[in-house]
Design a protein around this motif. Sequence first.
Motif, PDB file in Angstrom:
ATOM      1  N   HIS A  85       0.407  -0.902   0.038  1.00 39.60           N
ATOM      2  CA  HIS A  85      -0.246   0.128  -0.030  1.00 39.60           C
ATOM      3  C   HIS A  85       0.840   1.499  -0.221  1.00 39.60           C
ATOM      4  CE1 HIS A  85      -3.596  -2.471   0.211  1.00 39.60           C
ATOM      5  NE2 HIS A  85      -4.017  -2.516   1.904  1.00 39.60           N
ATOM      6  N   LYS A  86       0.511   1.921  -0.806  1.00 42.49           N
ATOM      7  CA  LYS A  86       1.833   3.794  -1.049  1.00 42.49           C
ATOM      8  C   LYS A  86       1.163   4.587  -1.135  1.00 42.49           C
ATOM      9  CE  LYS A  86       2.280   1.664  -4.845  1.00 42.49           C
ATOM     10  NZ  LYS A  86       3.103   1.500  -6.107  1.00 42.49           N
ATOM     11  N   HIS A  87      -0.090   4.482  -1.122  1.00 45.83           N
ATOM     12  CA  HIS A  87      -0.964   5.846  -0.310  1.00 45.83           C
ATOM     13  C   HIS A  87      -0.591   6.509   0.485  1.00 45.83           C
ATOM     14  CE1 HIS A  87      -3.723   8.959  -1.389  1.00 45.83           C
ATOM     15  NE2 HIS A  87      -3.947   9.245  -2.709  1.00 45.83           N
ATOM     16  N   VAL A  88      -0.087   7.897   0.574  1.00 43.37           N
ATOM     17  CA  VAL A  88      -0.146   8.333   1.719  1.00 43.37           C
ATOM     18  C   VAL A  88      -0.798   8.723   3.001  1.00 43.37           C
ATOM     19  CG1 VAL A  88       1.853   9.993   3.408  1.00 43.37           C
ATOM     20  CG2 VAL A  88       2.380   8.577   1.297  1.00 43.37           C
ATOM     21  N   ASN A 121      -0.326  -5.318   5.046  1.00 42.33           N
ATOM     22  CA  ASN A 121      -0.141  -5.018   4.162  1.00 42.33           C
ATOM     23  C   ASN A 121       1.722  -4.744   3.893  1.00 42.33           C
ATOM     24  OD1 ASN A 121      -0.433  -6.013   1.178  1.00 42.33           O
ATOM     25  ND2 ASN A 121      -0.103  -3.659   0.531  1.00 42.33           N
ATOM     26  N   ASN A 122       1.906  -3.717   4.016  1.00 41.52           N
ATOM     27  CA  ASN A 122       3.363  -3.592   4.089  1.00 41.52           C
ATOM     28  C   ASN A 122       4.440  -4.608   4.748  1.00 41.52           C
ATOM     29  OD1 ASN A 122       2.222  -2.256   2.214  1.00 41.52           O
ATOM     30  ND2 ASN A 122       2.760  -0.056   3.844  1.00 41.52           N
ATOM     31  N   ILE A 123       3.912  -4.578   6.332  1.00 40.83           N
ATOM     32  CA  ILE A 123       5.086  -5.637   7.210  1.00 40.83           C
ATOM     33  C   ILE A 123       5.016  -7.271   7.004  1.00 40.83           C
ATOM     34  CG2 ILE A 123       5.656  -6.020   9.761  1.00 40.83           C
ATOM     35  CD1 ILE A 123       5.151  -2.668   9.923  1.00 40.83           C
ATOM     36  N   LYS A 124       3.220  -7.048   7.513  1.00 41.51           N
ATOM     37  CA  LYS A 124       2.685  -8.679   7.600  1.00 41.51           C
ATOM     38  C   LYS A 124       3.583  -9.027   5.980  1.00 41.51           C
ATOM     39  CE  LYS A 124      -0.834 -12.240   8.368  1.00 41.51           C
ATOM     40  NZ  LYS A 124      -1.921 -12.442   9.081  1.00 41.51           N
ATOM     41  N   GLY A 125       3.386  -8.967   4.883  1.00 41.68           N
ATOM     42  CA  GLY A 125       3.291  -9.298   3.703  1.00 41.68           C
ATOM     43  C   GLY A 125       4.784  -9.331   3.589  1.00 41.68           C
ATOM     44  N   THR A 133       5.775   2.084   7.671  1.00 37.01           N
ATOM     45  CA  THR A 133       5.355   0.707   8.001  1.00 37.01           C
ATOM     46  C   THR A 133       7.113  -0.150   6.738  1.00 37.01           C
ATOM     47  OG1 THR A 133       3.506   1.301   5.683  1.00 37.01           O
ATOM     48  CG2 THR A 133       2.886   0.198   8.367  1.00 37.01           C
ATOM     49  N   LYS A 134       7.048   0.974   5.334  1.00 36.41           N
ATOM     50  CA  LYS A 134       8.330   0.697   4.166  1.00 36.41           C
ATOM     51  C   LYS A 134       9.547   0.309   5.016  1.00 36.41           C
ATOM     52  CE  LYS A 134       7.603   0.295   0.928  1.00 36.41           C
ATOM     53  NZ  LYS A 134       7.126  -1.662   0.029  1.00 36.41           N
TER      54      LYS A 134
END
Length: 995
Positions: free
Chosen positions: A359-362, A375-379, A413-414
């Motif tokens: 997920h990238k939309h701030v 999505n960003n960490i667990k994925g 998260t990134k």
Amino acid sequence: MRQRTFIVVAHAVLVVVANYLAFWLRFDGDIPRQYWDMWARTVPWLLVIRVLTFFPLHLYDGMWQYVGIRDLRSMVVGAFSSTALFYVLILGVLRLPAYPRSVLFIDCMLLVALLAGLRVAWRLWRERRPSTRTRRVLIYGAGDAGEMILREMLNGGDRERLPIGFIDDDPTKVGRRIHGVAVLGARRHLARIIGEANPDEVLVAMPRAASDVLRAIVKELEPYKLPIKTVPRLRDILDGRVTLSQVQDLRVEDLLGRTPVGLDMEAAKQLIKGRRILITGAGGSIGSELCKQVLALEPSSLVLFERYENALWAVERSLAPLKGDVDLYPVIADATDEGRVADVLREHRPHVIFHAAAHKHVPLMELHPCEAIKNNIKGTRIVSQAAIRHGVERFVLISSDKAVNPSSVMGATKRAAELLTMALAEGASTCLVVVRFGNVIGSNGSVIPLFLDQIRSGGPVTITDPEVRRYFMLIPEAVQLVLQAAAFGENGAGYVLDMGAQIKVVDMARNLIRLSGFIPDVEIPITYIGLRPGEKLSEELVASNEAIEASGVAGVHRVRGAQTPDYATLEKALLVLEGRAERGDSKAVFDQGGPNMQVMPIIRPTLPTFREFEELVRPGWEEGMVTTGSVVRAFEQEVCRRTGAAEAVAMSSCTAGLMLAIRALELPAGAEVIVPSFTFAATAQALVWNGLVPVFCDCLPGSLTLDPADVERNLSPRTAAICPVYVYGLPPEIDALLDVGARHGLPVYFDSAQGLGSEYRGRQAGTFGTCEVFSLSPTKVVTAVEGGVICTGDPSLAARLRSMRDYGKDPADGEDMVYLGLSARMSEMHAAVGLLSLRRLDELVKARRVLIEQYTSRLGQLPGCRVSTPPEDRTSSGNYFVLFIGERARASRDEVRASLKSQGIQTKRYFYPPLHEQTLFQRVACRRSDRLERTTAASRESLALPLYSHMTLDQMDRVCQAVERLLATPGKEDPRAIAATKSDRSISSVPAIRS
């Protein structure tokens, strides 16, 4: 064939004419008879020799509209060589020694002139004949490229364009001509040139121009609705020759401030060719381009891993014509589904995984932090761990510049995903690398498509802030970086692209409007909507605790940061965080009170112990007296004792106190009251509630309190009172303001909300003017949890105020209302806290002054910064310590504020925006001064730092170090880049996110 016959005949005629004219000139127009016979006898021979000589020199083949130096050389060679042969014929065969040798020389010169003249005349006729061209073109750049373009236009290569002049910034070229077309001036003359020449189009013929030059040219052309064309960059021209066929519309890509990085195809092909590749997030903008470029490198199979069926269907259809012999496997799967990920890896056994799913939309992630974590960490955790378990050779995480000093949920998260990947690489058989890059033009959710949609809709184009800057790159370049890192990356390493300078987003928007054929701010308006949650003013590619190194690949750098956290510790924290996200517990996600983020508030009230409080309120509590009882009266008496005031009236709040104090002064409706603009809104709101008109005045440059001279300038017959303010607890110029009031017969009452404990020329605050209104809110030195108190030397005023705080009841008859009042009574509980706090006033103020002295010595000398220093005749209560961060500081006020927030340090912008700029007061207030420059400047620079009486020096040192890292003069050990803004919210469960 007929055209060549005509040319041969024309040349023959010129040969005869030139020879005749040579004899005519030799004999001054009177050729003797014997020489007439000689001419008639020899001219046929001369004609044959010259005609035959011209054939091998291709004088009959050239296109006359392109005549040039090479053609002239051929004419000279042909004329002189045929003359030499003719001379040999005359002497050796015809034996005519009397043939005039001067005729041979004159004939040769005349022939060259006639041959060249014929060609030039033809070219001039073609160029000067009536034109059907419809576009008048102004060429920007009088260099080689401009000359090539002009020559082709003049030679008929473009029937549509008519060159009317050049523009060039080289002053030595101005006034000169190229092929008869003038250099009309430089960039600074653009308005005059466009007005006089009236062009229909501007052609930028500068293939070597840097992007900043092109942006400057576009900016200069903003006011004119002219199409802008350009020629390719020099790197895109294989032979270095510019032609009209290469002319194209100027694109936003031409305005990027960096040179795209080329891809080492051989190294990438060795990694990809004949191997099994899996790409997560294959349906996204980055993922789909990655699929396309990977296909070109001939893998044996490509797995398209995507959870959105429509996106997966679209990318599969787009790749079908390109796949050739590659096995293409579209797979619907979710990176957060551990079992499904394992099944896919077990079935397809990939050699390389590119993890682009994210997920990238701030702003959206600010609203849905739990989804960002899942999505960003667990994925990332699930896919990277599965890659190691299933023997994947390489795992490449696609990250973002938002992960650097993160100011958003998405960035945090990134960053967590980056740290996870690098920590997991320790001892792993799989090579795990991280790739970080900036904003991608045209990607889903990026700003460029949004701007274009807004332009197509007629505007306005919305921008968060005029100072927002971003890095920009193209999607193919972003994917090239990913492939570079995959090919060369070392295990556990991070890589970043050298993206040049950041570009102002507002400049990008204006350029897009201009390139779309509209005039910015005229046809398409630009509006500013303010920074959205999580957004920064500027982005970074390297954090303050990171360094960049050469990677061995041009334009790509390795990022080396602080020590990677222990994976076991990190995983444990991440699992807790993921559990909270799975439960949808956003509050727990942002719990900053955990062990990993100690939040330092800007203010923390010094409260009595509960036992002290209970002992004080118990008697009244048991009697059922909970408001305006014995504790309230004791509190009022203590205020009088500490301040020296004759009367003190407790209120439910400072704002209620201001409203009632103004009402008690009985000022006429519609009258004007002088107030500073540099204050809290309640100062002026209380006036508006009472039907009065605030008149805003400027502040003094040092103390930032109300300027008496500006008060004098703003007085009018309608002025009814003056209301100075204690700014950050510092008393104003009390004597000067009281003198103004006395001379004009005006009451002076003080908004002393932050002033309890301050002194002016040896007197305590609370004894000045008609009355003074103090605040006891939790942010003040003395707090009553909530409440206020009014001090006055006028017993009748105090009596009215006591009545007004209880609906305006007559003290002698509680049923009769004699004043317009409010329910503004102070409770016994509030009074108890206030009384206990007031008894420690000297101690609380002294502790704050020590901290302020330390702050001032540490931060007062920072470049571009200043602090407010009290004059010698007064002392401040120390309600706040405010650092003023000017334009020349290494980071802006808002950047420092965001960075401190990311480190758990709270701050506040006191007072921002100033009252005269606020929407309400622009409607209901009066401001006679044209500009309140000092107020405006102070408001935009002020940043209140944490300050409370029980704050330790270690805590203060933590704040100072954080500020100094951002604002101190850089030295040899300082980071390459300022940590411009850091997270507004930190995910406290991940210890190393703050590193």
